[in-house]
Design a protein around this motif. Structure first.
Motif: not given
Length: 384
Positions: A68-76, A78-95
């Protein structure tokens, strides 16, 4: 040839007029995404601790709580990675996209793509196929040399008899050609480049899987200004990953034979193997070898300036691995610069500043410097 790369002064003006205000507008977005990432990290930590504690209390179910701990870490994560990719995507598209267009309006940019693995293998630089091949930030397009058209006009005029009738005829023809001239008809160099990482995986004596980075850096795929067939590969003699003896794995391709050239320094620093010695010497003229040495030194110096402040021995070891490779095959030139760095990456914890944007500019600008310094854009229309 007219200079086609950009200078630091041109970048400074571009930054003040186009980028500085854009970064200020994107700063609120960065802070919001940073808060979201931090919140996700806290929730993931707490959520992962709960099953760990329960597992310690109810030891009979420890394995279930561990899963259960392992699954929680994977999900967590994954969410943080999507947040960073969202940031990176905006910066690359704009800058980054703006920097690419500023350097050359003909360039196109695809942040999620890279030079194909097949092209990497086609260089014949490395002794085996990488088990993992990654990359991003593909930039491609054509570099035009406007001065070449004018030079060709002058040459055509001087080649004619200087009678008033002939001059009038040639001038009329050139004026008509200039009106009808489209970009595709102009002298140009097609170029593509991206970040690339090639990794070799292997098992140690204990059976544990290990990874060795064969190459990490910028990979350039460029038109060459001489027509030729065959393959010529050039690699630093000190490179531990490069071994000509192992190149026999490419048994389906013509065998590469090592040759010595007239430039002593070039022979000391680089090993050269080719399928055709005559063609290799046709490509590697004395002047061209000097340009390659200067290009290698300049690229190494630029990468060296970005190495973080570390122990001197670590820095020296890192610098030693910053090496260039060249491959010439069937009218194409491949240039691989092993920088051991990630390019075009943004830090969500830090506001983008002028120097970080300049680094992105410098990486992209290297493509045009490569064309200029090696005279790759000269008389391309003479190719068959």
């Amino acid at each position: 040839m007219k200079k086609i790369s950009k200078t630091r002064e041109e970048f400074d003006q571009f930054y003040e007029e186009e980028i500085k205000g854009e970064i200020e507008e994107l700063e609120a977005n960065r802070k919001n995404l940073k808060k979201r990432r931090n919140k996700q990290a806290k929730i993931t930590t707490v959520a992962a601790l709960i099953p760990i504690l329960l597992g310690l209390i109810f030891s009979d179910y420890f394995i279930a709580f561990f899963i259960a701990t392992f699954v929680v870490l994977i999900i967590g994560f994954s969410k943080m990675s999507k947040t960073y990719k969202s940031f990176e995507g905006v910066m690359k598209k704009s800058i980054v996209r703006k920097v690419v267009t500023f350097i050359n309006p003909e360039f196109q940019y695809a942040p999620e793509k890279h030079i194909p693995k097949e092209t990497f293998l086609d260089t014949r630089v490395f002794p085996k196929k990488p088990d993992k091949y990654l990359g991003d930030d593909l930039i491609w397009g054509s570099v035009y040399d406007p001065d070449q058209t004018e030079t060709e006009k002058e040459h055509e005029l001087s080649a004619q008899n200087t009678t008033p009738e002939n001059i009038k005829q040639v001038t009329s023809s050139l004026e008509r050609n200039e009106e009808e001239l489209q970009p595709d008809d102009s002298p140009k160099t097609d170029i593509a480049f991206s970040e690339v990482t090639a990794i070799d995986t292997w098992s140690d004596t204990d059976g544990h899987q290990q990874e060795t980075v064969i190459f990490q850096g910028l990979f350039f795929d460029v038109d060459f200004n001489k027509d030729f067939q065959g393959t010529t590969v050039i690699a630093p003699r000190k490179d531990l990953f490069f071994d000509f003896k192992k190149l026999d794995i490419f048994h389906k391709q013509p065998k590469l034979e090592e040759i010595e050239l007239d430039n002593v320094e070039f022979n000391e620093r680089f090993a050269v193997k080719t399928t055709d010695e005559v063609k290799a010497r046709y490509i590697l003229t004395p002047g061209f070898m000097e340009k390659m040495l200067a290009l290698a030194d300049g690229a190494k110096e630029r990468s060296k300036e970005r190495i973080p402040n570390q122990h001197l021995k670590i820095v020296a070891k890192t610098i030693e691995k910053i090496v260039p490779y060249f491959s010439f095959k069937d009218g194409k030139m491949y240039f691989l610069l092993n920088t051991l760095q990630d390019h075009f990456e943004f830090n969500i914890d830090k506001k983008a500043d002028k120097e970080s944007i300049y680094n992105y500019f410098e990486d992209i600008n290297q493509a045009l410097m490569l064309v200029e310094e090696l005279d790759l854009n000269l008389k391309l229309w003479n190719k068959a």
